[in-house]
Design an enzyme around this catalytic site. Structure first.
Site, PDB file in Angstrom:
ATOM      1  CG  ASN A 182       0.650  -1.467   9.294  1.00 32.88           C
ATOM      2  OD1 ASN A 182      -0.551  -1.697   9.198  1.00 32.88           O
ATOM      3  ND2 ASN A 182       1.400  -1.169   8.257  1.00 32.88           N
TER       4      ASN A 182
ATOM      5  N   GLY B 251       0.796  -1.222   0.000  1.00 33.39           N
ATOM      6  CA  GLY B 251       0.000   0.000   0.000  1.00 33.39           C
ATOM      7  C   GLY B 251       0.828   1.270   0.000  1.00 33.39           C
TER       8      GLY B 251
ATOM      9  CG  ASP C 206       0.354  -6.664   0.142  1.00 33.78           C
ATOM     10  OD1 ASP C 206      -0.178  -5.930   0.998  1.00 33.78           O
ATOM     11  OD2 ASP C 206       1.590  -6.676  -0.064  1.00 33.78           O
TER      12      ASP C 206
END
Length: 489
Positions: A296, A83, A237
């Site tokens: 993340n 991204g 993804d």
């Protein structure tokens, strides 16, 4: 027997692949075959850290051509990538400037500037996206401030998967799941937020309205002259990987493990309250209107850099040597910004241990042990945060992606989290990419239908938590995984 042949182009930060999927309708069987695998990585160009998009495009076309040369009828193509990064184009569709990578330092200080000028809470309420220093909003601000001479030439801004779809079809698209990673999409309207765009310095005319996965962008004309549909899959993804995660019930969490580790759960509604903001939780777009509520984690990037610096080629031997070492002697915070792209990762890890009065990992195995233990403890910490956020514990964790092949890390994760871990599928992003293509071709009903196919065809391995392991005792000794974060901050 009715077959469908779909091609997934799956680009990661360290490698890319062109995969052919064969779906048999009657027996609901899905098989994958690797057609072409190629390296990807960071490059230095004119003082910037960049991607070689020309090389990637050539590799994509090579893979597609290989399929056609075999005489296989391709029913559709889909592209997913990482991204936040983008390519700028002029009115003629030619690139403007460089395809700068998110690990470039040009955004330093801009996230804090945005929070001060717009208000941290207001940005979060608008976007629902976690604060990361390389989000697209800060990259665009850096570009428009540092390279204003480019602005008059820019007509379009395409995120990486949309750029490659454009190169194949000549048609532009802004796919929703990836667009949400920019921190520029309004969480209520699913369209670009004018206030956030204005701060970034970008012109709204550079973007089209985001479209949800499942539409045909255009067609690629193969060397034989056939027109093949290029589908807008869940082009981030991780969004594709989550689609292929065989989640079973509301108490299942996922961990997409690769260069990055993305841990979260699916939700029909976003979480943008003060608790979510304080924990820096993100609400990225998913398929079928679902949200990927996640966080993340720096992931195996640290290990990749150590392997590169120490010129280690035998990863299984390294993992075996690592497993023989005692746990939790060296603990760092993998999410510290110092590890985003240091000059020397090994030295940076050693410095972090030195600064916290810990032993210094010197050998290859000690460095790997430091990374694995620290990741497992951070996984436990984040899982705890996510459970608190939604008010319910998780019963199992699905680890998908290339990192799920690391059996040592899988077991450490199970032990640290105290939860059953199910590892697989390895090629989750590719499978999720294929899943949306099959739905677009009316072969499958929805994501849940596709997950049933994955559950019956993928190779899954279960890891049961061991409460007597060293890392489990370490977690118990500090009483709460919340304290782990403080120890390695």
């Amino acid at each position: 027997m009715t077959f469908r042949n779909c091609v997934a182009v799956d680009l990661g930060a360290s490698s890319g692949r062109v995969m052919l999927a064969r779906y048999e309708r009657e027996c609901r069987s899905l098989t994958l075959r690797e057609i072409h695998r190629f390296n990807n990585g960071l490059h230095s160009q004119n003082g910037y850290v960049t991607w070689n998009v020309d090389s990637l495009e050539s590799a994509i076309r090579l893979g597609l051509n290989k399929v056609c040369e075999e005489g296989i009828r391709i029913d559709s193509i889909g592209i997913d990538t990482w991204g936040v990064d983008f390519v700028l184009l002029d009115q003629q569709g030619q690139r403007v400037g460089l395809p700068v990578a998110y690990r470039d330092s040009r955004t330093n200080g801009l996230m804090a500037q945005a929070q001060q000028q717009l208000g941290k809470r207001d940005i979060y309420q608008r976007s629902g996206i976690q604060f990361l220093p390389f989000n697209t909003i800060y990259q665009l601000r850096a570009l428009t401030e540092q390279q204003p001479e480019l602005i008059p030439h820019i007509a379009h801004a395409l995120l990486i998967p949309d750029y490659f779809s454009y190169r194949l079809t000549g048609k532009m698209n802004w796919e929703y799941t990836n667009a949400t990673t920019t921190q520029l999409v309004n969480i209520n309207s699913d369209d670009w937020d004018e206030s956030l765009l204005a701060w970034s310095g970008a012109n709204k005319a550079w973007f089209g309205r985001p479209t949800h996965p499942g539409n045909v962008i255009g067609h690629w004309i193969c060397p034989q002259g056939n027109e093949i549909p290029v589908v807008a899959v869940a082009s981030h993804d991780t969004a594709s990987a989550v689609i292929a995660s065989p989640l079973n019930g509301s108490r299942a969490a996922y961990l997409s493990s690769g260069t990055w580790s993305l841990m979260g759960f699916e939700s029909q509604t976003p979480f943008t309250n003060d608790t979510a903001l304080a924990a820096n939780i993100t609400n990225e777009g998913g398929a079928e209107g679902r949200y990927r509520v996640l966080k993340n984690i720096m992931g195996l990037w640290l290990l990749q850099r150590v392997l590169q610096e120490r010129q280690i080629n035998d990863l299984p031997a390294l993992i075996a040597a690592t497993q023989a070492l005692p746990a939790c002697r060296f603990i760092i915070n993998p999410n510290d910004d110092r590890f985003i792209n240091p000059d020397e990762m090994c030295s940076e890890i050693q410095a972090a241990c030195r600064e916290t009065a810990q032993p210094i990992p010197e050998s290859d195995a000690e460095l790997a042990r430091c990374i694995f233990d620290s990741l497992a403890l951070l996984y436990a910490d984040v899982l705890h945060e996510l459970a608190q956020l939604r008010g319910e514990d998780f019963s199992q964790l699905h680890i998908v992606g290339g990192g799920c092949q690391n059996t040592l890390l899988n077991q450490l994760c199970a032990d640290a989290c105290g939860i059953r871990v199910i590892a697989g599928p390895v090629e989750a992003s590719t499978l999720g990419n294929i899943g949306i293509q099959l739905m677009t071709l009316d072969e499958l009903n929805n994501v849940d239908d596709f997950r049933q196919v994955v559950s019956t065809t993928a190779n899954l391995t279960t890891f049961t938590p061991n409460p007597d392991s060293e890392i489990a005792h370490y977690v118990a000794q500090i009483h709460s995984t919340r304290q782990t974060k403080e120890l390695c901050a």
